[in-house]
Structure formats: C-alpha cells, structure tokens
Design a protein around this motif. Structure first.
Motif, PDB file in Angstrom:
ATOM      1  N   LEU A 183       0.815  -1.215   0.000  1.00 16.47           N
ATOM      2  CA  LEU A 183       0.000   0.000   0.000  1.00 16.47           C
ATOM      3  C   LEU A 183       0.849   1.266   0.000  1.00 16.47           C
ATOM      4  CD1 LEU A 183      -2.848   1.193   0.126  1.00 16.47           C
ATOM      5  CD2 LEU A 183      -2.658   1.107   2.614  1.00 16.47           C
ATOM      6  N   VAL A 184       1.927   1.282   0.743  1.00 18.80           N
ATOM      7  CA  VAL A 184       2.788   2.467   0.806  1.00 18.80           C
ATOM      8  C   VAL A 184       3.412   2.738  -0.559  1.00 18.80           C
ATOM      9  CG1 VAL A 184       4.829   3.483   1.882  1.00 18.80           C
ATOM     10  CG2 VAL A 184       3.211   2.172   3.263  1.00 18.80           C
ATOM     11  N   ARG A 185       3.912   1.706  -1.214  1.00 20.95           N
ATOM     12  CA  ARG A 185       4.482   1.885  -2.557  1.00 20.95           C
ATOM     13  C   ARG A 185       3.419   2.335  -3.542  1.00 20.95           C
ATOM     14  NH1 ARG A 185       9.261  -2.425  -3.560  1.00 20.95           N
ATOM     15  NH2 ARG A 185      10.092  -2.299  -1.475  1.00 20.95           N
ATOM     16  N   ALA A 186       2.220   1.789  -3.428  1.00 22.37           N
ATOM     17  CA  ALA A 186       1.141   2.163  -4.343  1.00 22.37           C
ATOM     18  C   ALA A 186       0.768   3.632  -4.193  1.00 22.37           C
ATOM     19  CB  ALA A 186      -0.084   1.283  -4.100  1.00 22.37           C
ATOM     20  N   VAL A 187       0.761   4.116  -2.972  1.00 23.70           N
ATOM     21  CA  VAL A 187       0.372   5.506  -2.726  1.00 23.70           C
ATOM     22  C   VAL A 187       1.464   6.478  -3.152  1.00 23.70           C
ATOM     23  CG1 VAL A 187      -0.161   7.182  -0.913  1.00 23.70           C
ATOM     24  CG2 VAL A 187      -1.240   4.938  -0.885  1.00 23.70           C
ATOM     25  N   PHE A 188       2.720   6.156  -2.873  1.00 23.35           N
ATOM     26  CA  PHE A 188       3.782   7.137  -3.066  1.00 23.35           C
ATOM     27  C   PHE A 188       4.673   6.913  -4.286  1.00 23.35           C
ATOM     28  CE2 PHE A 188       2.791   7.374   1.482  1.00 23.35           C
ATOM     29  CZ  PHE A 188       2.439   8.707   1.540  1.00 23.35           C
TER      30      PHE A 188
END
Length: 86
Positions: free
Chosen positions: A43-48
């Motif tokens: 999720l963190v990679r997807a958002v940023f």
C-alpha cells in the motif's frame, strides 16, 4: 475468518503494509490483487510511487476538472506550490 466476511470488502495487511489476503468483495471494489506482483501489493508503494502503477499516476480532479500535474505537490511542499493551484 475472512470467509465469514466475504460480503464485506476486507484486506489483511502485514506490518509493512503489504496486502496478504482479501475477500472477494475487496477484489471487486479495489481490483483483483492477483493481477499484481507481491511488490505492487504494498500500500505504501502504491500511494507514493511515481510509476504508472502507483496511485501518484492517477488523475487529480478539482470540481470535475483535471488539475495539471505541475500543481500537484507532495505534502512536504504544501504552501510552496505554483500560483496555478493556490
């Protein structure tokens, strides 16, 4: 436990925010995670991330009109954006 929550969109994440398991309703709402690699399920990679698979590549709309990418700034530079979006 997830089988009993099948009608609800539920995702189970690891401590580093990687999607581990999900209900069928989650796949309908968010897209089938099986189509993503393990790295893309984070999720963190997807958002940023800035690549085409990251949420950063999504259009930004304000009142139904696309905001130019040059006006979309990371949180760290809010207040320092160009005159076109302030």
């Amino acid at each position: 436990m997830l089988a009993r929550l099948g009608e609800f969109p539920v995702g189970v994440f690891s401590a580093d925010w990687t999607l581990l398991s999900w209900t069928p309703a989650w796949a309908v709402l968010m897209g089938d995670p099986n189509a993503r690699t393990h790295v893309e399920r984070n999720l963190v990679r997807a958002v940023f991330s800035a690549g085409p698979s990251g949420l950063a590549a999504w259009l930004v709309l304000q009142d139904g009109v696309e905001v130019p990418g040059s006006c979309v700034q990371p949180v760290s530079v809010v207040g320092q954006c160009a005159a076109c979006c302030c």
